[in-house]
Design an enzyme around this catalytic site. Structure first.
Site, mmCIF file in Angstrom:
data_model
loop_
_atom_site.group_PDB
_atom_site.id
_atom_site.type_symbol
_atom_site.label_atom_id
_atom_site.label_comp_id
_atom_site.label_asym_id
_atom_site.label_seq_id
_atom_site.Cartn_x
_atom_site.Cartn_y
_atom_site.Cartn_z
ATOM 1 N N VAL A 162 0.810 -1.111 -0.057
ATOM 2 C CA VAL A 162 0.014 0.143 -0.058
ATOM 3 C C VAL A 162 0.941 1.363 0.028
ATOM 4 O O VAL A 162 1.846 1.397 0.949
ATOM 5 C CB VAL A 162 -0.955 0.028 1.167
ATOM 6 N N LYS A 163 0.639 2.291 -0.908
ATOM 7 C CA LYS A 163 1.361 3.417 -1.104
ATOM 8 C C LYS A 163 0.765 4.603 -0.419
ATOM 9 O O LYS A 163 -0.424 4.917 -0.483
ATOM 10 C CB LYS A 163 1.298 3.726 -2.579
ATOM 11 N N ILE A 164 1.517 4.860 0.770
ATOM 12 C CA ILE A 164 0.816 6.175 1.464
ATOM 13 C C ILE A 164 1.902 7.296 1.424
ATOM 14 O O ILE A 164 3.155 7.268 1.240
ATOM 15 C CB ILE A 164 1.079 5.528 2.994
#
Length: 216
Positions: A86-88
């Site tokens: 997951v890209k945050i």
């Protein structure tokens, strides 16, 4: 050093994967939109297609900027496939989300990183990957590769396990310089990866070998 391709184009992902050197994929909302893919359900379905092509990690980006929204999106994205990361974004709420996701066993890629201080925060929170945007840093007349060097030195000294993922790659030379600077991963367009093949002496040498063979 791992090679990721930075695209949402399935044909390009398949071409890079067929080379036998691809380790993963990164995407973002802009790359999705470039392929005409918008809206949550369509985007998630496209991530599923990408994960079916590659065995390596696939970074899927949240679009929320608040903690609750990011957590909700992250949990949905993580359910798509085991290789989803997951890209945050590197913001206060993002760092908080990264720490919670780390505690829950969900891997993350902290994106939009432009300083060593931000890199320290991401590592402390438990990010799996850290994405410094070296091309965009170069655009502001700073040195993106020097930032990779600084982060690599800090991580080595502090024994942080977060992997440095050099992003915003603009050329084959950026790939080489990232490797020299200590990046664990580079993510780049297919054009930059294919550019590594090119050298005039290789072409000249092959042409001569083939010409000499035909003489026999």
């Amino acid at each position: 050093m791992k090679f990721f391709i930075d695209t949402a184009n399935l044909e390009q992902i398949e071409e890079a994967n067929n080379l036998g050197i691809l380790d993963g994929v990164t995407t973002n909302p802009s790359l999705m939109a470039k392929e005409g893919i918008t809206g949550g359900e369509a985007v998630n379905a496209h991530y599923e297609k990408i994960c079916a092509i590659v065995d390596g990690d696939v970074s899927a980006e949240v679009i929320s900027t608040d903690y609750v929204g990011m957590m909700k999106e992250a949990e949905t994205l993580a359910e798509i496939a085991p290789n989803i990361v997951v890209k945050i974004p590197m913001i206060k709420e993002g760092v908080k989300a990264i720490k919670t996701l780390y505690d829950r066993g969900i891997r993350t890629n902290c994106t939009l990183v432009f300083s060593a201080g931000q890199a320290i925060l991401a590592a402390k929170a438990g990010a799996t990957y850290l994405s410094p945007f070296i091309g965009r840093i170069d655009d502001t007349n700073w040195d993106g590769i020097q930032l990779i060097r600084e982060i690599a030195e800090i991580y080595a000294i502090q024994l942080y396990e977060t992997q440095i993922l050099a992003a915003s790659i603009r050329s084959p030379r950026h790939i080489v310089e990232s490797a020299l600077a200590g990046a664990d991963v580079v993510t780049c367009p297919l054009k930059s990866i294919l550019g590594l093949f090119n050298h005039p002496l290789t072409d000249i040498g092959l042409e001569k070998f083939l010409a000499d063979y035909k003489k026999g």
